[in-house]
Enzyme design. Sequence first.
Site, short mmCIF file in Angstrom:
data_model
loop_
_atom_site.label_atom_id
_atom_site.label_comp_id
_atom_site.label_asym_id
_atom_site.label_seq_id
_atom_site.Cartn_x
_atom_site.Cartn_y
_atom_site.Cartn_z
N LYS A 49 -99.88 8.55 17.46
CA LYS A 49 -99.28 9.17 18.64
C LYS A 49 -98.41 8.15 19.38
O LYS A 49 -97.28 8.44 19.79
CB LYS A 49 -100.38 9.73 19.57
CG LYS A 49 -101.06 10.97 18.96
CD LYS A 49 -102.34 11.38 19.67
CE LYS A 49 -103.03 12.49 18.89
NZ LYS A 49 -104.34 12.90 19.45
N GLN A 93 -108.57 10.87 23.77
CA GLN A 93 -108.87 11.14 22.36
C GLN A 93 -110.35 11.54 22.21
O GLN A 93 -111.23 10.82 22.66
CB GLN A 93 -108.54 9.90 21.51
CG GLN A 93 -108.66 10.14 20.02
CD GLN A 93 -107.65 11.17 19.50
OE1 GLN A 93 -106.47 11.12 19.83
NE2 GLN A 93 -108.11 12.11 18.69
N ASP A 116 -102.50 18.19 26.00
CA ASP A 116 -103.36 18.63 24.89
C ASP A 116 -103.69 20.12 25.03
O ASP A 116 -104.21 20.73 24.09
CB ASP A 116 -104.67 17.82 24.89
CG ASP A 116 -104.69 16.75 23.79
OD1 ASP A 116 -103.89 16.89 22.83
OD2 ASP A 116 -105.48 15.80 23.90
#
Length: 288
Positions: A49, A93, A116
């Site tokens: 990412k 994460q 997200d």
Amino acid sequence: MDGKLVSQSVKDVLKHRTSERMGKGKKRPHLAAILIGNNGASETYVASKVKSCEEIGFKSTLIRLEASVSENDLLFKLNELNDDFDVDGILVQLPLPPHISEQKVIETILPSKDVDGFHPESAGRMVQGLPTYYPATPYGILLLLEHYKIETKGKHAVVIGRSNIVGRPMSILLSRNEYPGNCTVTVCHSQTSDLKAMCLQADIIIAALGKPLFLKADMVKEGAVVIDVGITRVEDATKKSGFSIKGDVDFDAVASKCSFITPVPGGVGPMTIAALMMNTYKACEAKD
Ligand code: NAD
């Protein structure tokens, strides 16, 4: 379907748009990622990412925290990022250490920075067809279907898996009243009684259950579109790393029956990252 290629083309577009923004003196998109502990898979995901941000010209901030970090300290950090005008998107994460509530973390991130798409407000807006950030994996799959101009209207889509991050949002997005969507959707899960019969009726199968090579050729109708979301590390002594990555689809056996299929690796994985980049760009643009 080549997720690597399509992901690259999405990133190229974002790179171009970002340099145009910079030329006009506008703000550079900025993604902040929090990585807790040292889970190998999480390290890999976050690294790609961050690398994608660099490629596109986004700013990225990687915050590494010890696995022993307290929930309070993590929430404090998230609130700092919420308050920082320069940060457009925030991601934590997953998975988290067991002493930290995933739900609290998800709900602490401001919906306007929830790239997200896991916040209940983002999910609710998605259900109601309102503008929001879609979870990156289902969004990446929509981008892939769009790229290959795959007809979805009136098709029967079977989604295997009902998680909040993949299966559930995928089923909602495929049933929405716009392209890619307008499918008749069946959601299958661990309690589905005859999964094979369901899959055999499917024009489009999204396999997101996390069981390596689960979907076999005798479960797939001739000409179906098969999207493999699964990523499982399986021990493999022939690899330097000691493992290989397997999808949920028995690709070698299933591929010849499909009109389109995604490989693992190189399918949905890179598209998830492209979709996250797209969300970050949109979060920045929303501040213009
Ligand atoms: P999860 O464990 O939260 O959910 C799995 C779902 O599959 C559950 O809803 C369960 O009911 C269903 N399921 C389990 N066994 C089943 C069975 N035998 N038959 C039918 N349904 C069954 O997993 P998740 O977070 O949704 O992830 C699924 C897979 O996708 C994992 O392999 C994960 O690593 C992968 N994943 C990949 C990406 C990507 O970018 N490619 C992103 C997220 C997750």
